[in-house]
Design a protein around this motif. Structure first.
Motif, PDB file in Angstrom:
ATOM      1  N   LYS A   1      33.802  35.770 -28.958  1.00  0.00           N
ATOM      2  CA  LYS A   1      33.177  34.626 -28.506  1.00  0.00           C
ATOM      3  C   LYS A   1      32.052  34.586 -28.578  1.00  0.00           C
ATOM      4  O   LYS A   1      30.857  33.316 -28.881  1.00  0.00           O
TER       5      LYS A   1
ATOM      6  N   GLU B   1      25.812  34.093 -32.688  1.00  0.00           N
ATOM      7  CA  GLU B   1      25.297  33.313 -33.941  1.00  0.00           C
ATOM      8  C   GLU B   1      25.024  31.664 -34.340  1.00  0.00           C
ATOM      9  O   GLU B   1      24.279  31.296 -35.836  1.00  0.00           O
ATOM     10  N   ILE B   2      25.500  31.081 -33.671  1.00  0.00           N
ATOM     11  CA  ILE B   2      25.410  29.339 -34.145  1.00  0.00           C
ATOM     12  C   ILE B   2      23.702  29.265 -33.078  1.00  0.00           C
ATOM     13  O   ILE B   2      23.001  28.345 -33.695  1.00  0.00           O
ATOM     14  N   SER B   3      23.440  29.760 -31.664  1.00  0.00           N
ATOM     15  CA  SER B   3      21.935  30.285 -31.134  1.00  0.00           C
ATOM     16  C   SER B   3      21.550  29.693 -32.262  1.00  0.00           C
ATOM     17  O   SER B   3      20.991  30.690 -33.106  1.00  0.00           O
TER      18      SER B   3
ATOM     19  N   ARG C   1      29.389  36.749 -29.515  1.00  0.00           N
ATOM     20  CA  ARG C   1      28.921  37.121 -31.310  1.00  0.00           C
ATOM     21  C   ARG C   1      28.798  35.785 -31.803  1.00  0.00           C
ATOM     22  O   ARG C   1      27.879  35.352 -32.720  1.00  0.00           O
ATOM     23  N   GLU C   2      30.346  35.001 -31.454  1.00  0.00           N
ATOM     24  CA  GLU C   2      29.949  33.403 -32.383  1.00  0.00           C
ATOM     25  C   GLU C   2      28.675  32.783 -31.787  1.00  0.00           C
ATOM     26  O   GLU C   2      28.447  31.603 -32.053  1.00  0.00           O
ATOM     27  N   LEU C   3      28.873  32.452 -30.842  1.00  0.00           N
ATOM     28  CA  LEU C   3      27.622  31.370 -29.468  1.00  0.00           C
ATOM     29  C   LEU C   3      26.456  32.232 -29.836  1.00  0.00           C
ATOM     30  O   LEU C   3      25.668  31.231 -30.313  1.00  0.00           O
TER      31      LEU C   3
END
Length: 75
Positions: free
Chosen positions: A67, A73-75, A69-71
């Motif tokens: 999670k 990528e979004i930022s 790492r997902e965040l």
């Protein structure tokens, strides 16, 4: 620590305290929440440099890391 099962509900910080803190978790708890928190922070600082993030066996840690790492990528 040899009997610890990753992600089991067992009082994880208490087990760690029993293994590494003089007097164990009972003594540490008797000193108050602020001392417990400070000790946990010290453990985190001392343990994390030795962790292999990509080869961790804890399902909950791997979920948390995924999670993060997902965040990132979004930022």
């Amino acid at each position: 620590m040899n009997t610890y099962v990753s992600d089991s509900v067992c009082g994880t910080w208490e087990r760690l305290a029993d293994a590494v803190y003089k007097g164990g978790s009972q003594h540490l708890s008797s000193l108050g929440w602020h001392v417990v928190g400070a000790e946990k922070s010290a453990w985190a600082e001392n343990i994390t440099p030795h962790m292999d993030l990509d080869n961790n066996t804890s399902p909950s840690f791997n979920y948390f890391l995924g999670k993060l790492r997902e965040l990132a990528e979004i930022s």
